[in-house]
Structures are given as structure tokens and as C-alpha cells.
Design a protein around this motif. Structure first.
Motif, short mmCIF file in Angstrom:
data_model
loop_
_atom_site.label_atom_id
_atom_site.label_comp_id
_atom_site.label_asym_id
_atom_site.label_seq_id
_atom_site.Cartn_x
_atom_site.Cartn_y
_atom_site.Cartn_z
N PRO A 169 -9.89 3.69 -47.09
CA PRO A 169 -11.28 3.24 -46.88
C PRO A 169 -11.60 1.98 -47.69
N LEU A 170 -12.33 1.06 -47.05
CA LEU A 170 -12.80 -0.15 -47.72
C LEU A 170 -14.31 -0.22 -47.65
N LEU A 171 -14.90 -0.89 -48.62
CA LEU A 171 -16.35 -1.02 -48.72
C LEU A 171 -16.73 -2.49 -48.74
N ALA A 172 -17.98 -2.78 -48.38
CA ALA A 172 -18.47 -4.15 -48.50
C ALA A 172 -18.55 -4.51 -49.98
N PRO A 173 -18.06 -5.69 -50.37
CA PRO A 173 -18.09 -6.07 -51.79
C PRO A 173 -19.49 -6.39 -52.30
N ALA A 174 -20.45 -6.55 -51.38
CA ALA A 174 -21.85 -6.79 -51.75
C ALA A 174 -22.70 -6.61 -50.49
N ASP A 175 -24.01 -6.52 -50.67
CA ASP A 175 -24.90 -6.40 -49.52
C ASP A 175 -24.81 -7.67 -48.67
N GLY A 176 -24.87 -7.50 -47.35
CA GLY A 176 -24.82 -8.66 -46.48
C GLY A 176 -24.85 -8.27 -45.02
N VAL A 177 -24.68 -9.27 -44.16
CA VAL A 177 -24.71 -9.08 -42.71
C VAL A 177 -23.32 -9.38 -42.15
N VAL A 178 -22.83 -8.49 -41.31
CA VAL A 178 -21.53 -8.69 -40.68
C VAL A 178 -21.65 -9.85 -39.68
N VAL A 179 -20.79 -10.84 -39.83
CA VAL A 179 -20.83 -12.02 -38.98
C VAL A 179 -19.81 -11.93 -37.85
N ARG A 180 -18.61 -11.48 -38.19
CA ARG A 180 -17.54 -11.45 -37.19
C ARG A 180 -16.59 -10.30 -37.51
N VAL A 181 -16.02 -9.75 -36.44
CA VAL A 181 -15.12 -8.60 -36.58
C VAL A 181 -13.95 -8.77 -35.62
N GLN A 182 -12.76 -8.40 -36.07
CA GLN A 182 -11.60 -8.26 -35.19
C GLN A 182 -11.01 -6.88 -35.44
N ASN A 183 -10.86 -6.10 -34.37
CA ASN A 183 -10.44 -4.71 -34.54
C ASN A 183 -9.34 -4.31 -33.57
N ARG A 184 -8.85 -5.27 -32.75
CA ARG A 184 -7.88 -4.93 -31.71
C ARG A 184 -6.50 -5.54 -31.92
N HIS A 185 -6.33 -6.23 -33.03
CA HIS A 185 -5.04 -6.85 -33.31
C HIS A 185 -4.01 -5.77 -33.62
N ARG A 186 -2.84 -5.86 -33.02
CA ARG A 186 -1.84 -4.82 -33.27
C ARG A 186 -1.35 -4.88 -34.72
N ASP A 187 -0.97 -3.72 -35.24
CA ASP A 187 -0.42 -3.65 -36.59
C ASP A 187 1.02 -4.16 -36.57
N CYS A 188 1.34 -5.01 -37.52
CA CYS A 188 2.70 -5.56 -37.58
C CYS A 188 3.70 -4.43 -37.86
N PRO A 189 4.73 -4.29 -37.04
CA PRO A 189 5.68 -3.19 -37.24
C PRO A 189 6.65 -3.42 -38.40
N TRP A 190 6.61 -4.63 -39.01
CA TRP A 190 7.54 -4.94 -40.10
C TRP A 190 6.75 -5.24 -41.37
N PRO A 191 6.54 -4.26 -42.23
CA PRO A 191 5.77 -4.50 -43.47
C PRO A 191 6.35 -5.64 -44.29
N GLY A 192 5.45 -6.50 -44.78
CA GLY A 192 5.88 -7.62 -45.60
C GLY A 192 6.04 -8.91 -44.84
N PHE A 193 5.99 -8.86 -43.51
CA PHE A 193 6.14 -10.06 -42.69
C PHE A 193 4.90 -10.29 -41.85
N VAL A 194 4.72 -11.53 -41.42
CA VAL A 194 3.69 -11.84 -40.43
C VAL A 194 4.30 -11.62 -39.05
N ASP A 195 3.59 -10.93 -38.21
CA ASP A 195 4.06 -10.64 -36.86
C ASP A 195 4.26 -11.94 -36.08
N PRO A 196 5.48 -12.24 -35.61
CA PRO A 196 5.70 -13.47 -34.83
C PRO A 196 4.86 -13.54 -33.57
#
Length: 252
Positions: A187-214
Motif C-alpha cells: 500500500p502507498l499513501l499520498a505524501p501530502a494533501d492534493g488533487v490527482v492530476v494524472r493516472v496510469q493503471n494499465r501498463h503491464r508489469d515488467c516480467p524481469w525485475p531490475g530491468f526496464v521492459d523493452p
């Protein structure tokens, strides 16, 4: 004595390389693109392109020299370079580098030598860490020696956090899957009060920990961008797919 001098040389070379990594990458790939252009019949042996290619080639070599010295003095730097090398295959990485370079140029023109620092900038509100419990700073700091990426203004004060167990490990079993890591999906929390501006929630999880997904289209992965005040934002990135529970416009 030699160990002290070696340590100082490594620190100096790290600072130089941190400042030159973006120019090196731009010069290196400009050299490749110009070489491809000169190979095409309409542009073959074009004198201007040939001169630009030679310039890019010399600059890429010049910018690479500090890193060459660094890996000769610090074996860990070589290991880190080999570890992140596959990330250079990602088009998302190159798009991020391009946009970051534009942003750095604009901010440098705007602020000049007066770029905000932790000592000179006063936040508009109180901030806290975006999680509960004990986490470890894996990467990040407020100075050139500890910074996530000092030469990239947008990541200068970024932090990477991990969770470690009593044995000092950040993962269960062999750590070959994202699900093996304790921080994955925590779980993560907002670091301070504010308004959500943008969200990305559909990006696949990289199957190789430690690398950026090509195959990633964004180096951020899944993220939440929050506005806390006038020109004051926080970004929580590299989140688990489907884990974001907020929407743009929502107060947090």
C-alpha cells in the motif's frame, strides 16, 4: 593513501559522468542515425551530414571517457552498466530521455544558476513518506554523490524504496518475478494533501525485475501524479498494474 585518492577519483568521475550521460547518449545515437542517413543513396557522401557525423562521433567518445575511467577504478560501476544495458532496447526509455532533455533545457533557461534545492526551496505544505512501516532507500539523495540521477533535473530528487526482511533480502524465494518482492503491491499513501492530476493503471508489469521492459511505452510504468500547490507536484511511479484506486480530479 592510494585508497583515499582512488575514492576521491571515483566520486569525481561519478559526478562528471552523471552530468554527461545524456549528452553522451544523444551524441552516440546521433552518430548512428547520421550514419544510416549517409548510407541512403540521396544523402550519400553529403558533406554537411558527414561533418555532423564526425562531430557526433568525437563527442560521444569524449563524453564516454569519464565512464571508462570510472569502470577502471570501480568494478561495481561496470556491473551496474552491464545490468542496465538491456533497458537501452526500450523505446520508452528513449522517449523519456528526449522529453527530459527538453525539460532540462527549459528549466535551465528559466532558473539559470538559481535552480531550487532542498536548502533554498520552501515547500507549500508538510510532506511525509508515502508508505507505512520501515522501508530502505535503495537509490536517491539530496546531493550529487547520492542523487538518483543528478544530471537529469526531473529525477535529481527522485527516490527508489525497497522493503528488506531480517536477512537483508528484498524478495522471497529467488526474486525472479515481481511478485517475489516485498514492496510489489504494498500500500502507498499520498505524501501530502492534493488533487490527482494524472493516472496510469494499465501498463503491464515488467516480467524481469531490475530491468526496464523493452516493450514499455513509458518509463514510469503505472503512476499517480498529484498537485499539492502552485507548481508543486509529487509522482508515485513504477506501481503494480491495476493497483491504483484514485482518479484524476480526486482530492487525496
Amino acid at each position: 593513501m592510494l585508497a583515499t585518492l582512488r575514492g576521491k577519483a571515483v566520486k569525481l568521475l561519478r559526478r562528471i559522468w552523471s552530468a554527461l550521460i545524456l549528452p553522451f547518449l544523444l551524441a552516440f545515437f546521433s552518430n548512428i542515425l547520421l550514419g544510416i542517413a549517409l548510407w541512403l543513396p540521396p544523402l550519400a557522401d553529403h558533406p554537411v551530414l558527414e561533418s555532423l557525423k564526425n562531430l557526433a562521433s568525437r563527442l560521444s567518445l569524449l563524453f564516454f571517457l569519464p565512464f571508462l575511467g570510472l569502470i577502471l577504478l570501480d568494478r561495481k560501476a561496470l556491473y551496474r552498466f552491464l545490468f542496465i544495458l538491456p533497458t537501452l532496447l526500450s523505446p520508452g526509455v528513449w522517449f523519456a530521455l528526449f522529453t527530459q532533455n527538453i525539460g532540462d533545457t527549459l528549466n535551465s533557461r528559466r532558473f539559470g544558476p538559481n535552480l531550487p534545492t532542498p536548502r533554498t526551496y520552501r515547500p507549500q505544505g508538510a510532506y511525509r513518506l508515502p508508505f507505512q512501516g520501515f522501508w530502505l532507500v535503495a537509490n536517491g539523495g539530496p546531493d550529487p554523490e547520492t542523487s538518483h540521477s543528478w544530471g537529469i533535473l526531473g529525477q535529481r530528487y527522485a527516490y527508489d524504496f525497497v522493503i528488506k526482511d531480517s536477512q537483508g533480502k528484498t524478495y522471497r524465494t529467488h526474486g525472479r518475478r515481481p511478485e517475489d518482492y516485498y514492496a510489489f503491491g504494498a500500500p502507498l499513501l499520498a505524501p501530502a494533501d492534493g488533487v490527482v492530476v494524472r493516472v496510469q493503471n494499465r501498463h503491464r508489469d515488467c516480467p524481469w525485475p531490475g530491468f526496464v521492459d523493452p516493450f514499455a511505452w513509458s518509463i514510469l510504468g503505472n503512476y499517480v501524479l498529484i498537485r499539492h500547490g502552485e507548481r508543486e507536484y509529487s509522482l508515485l511511479a513504477h506501481l503494480k498494474r491495476g493497483s491504483v484506486r484514485v482518479k484524476p480530479g480526486q482530492w487525496v
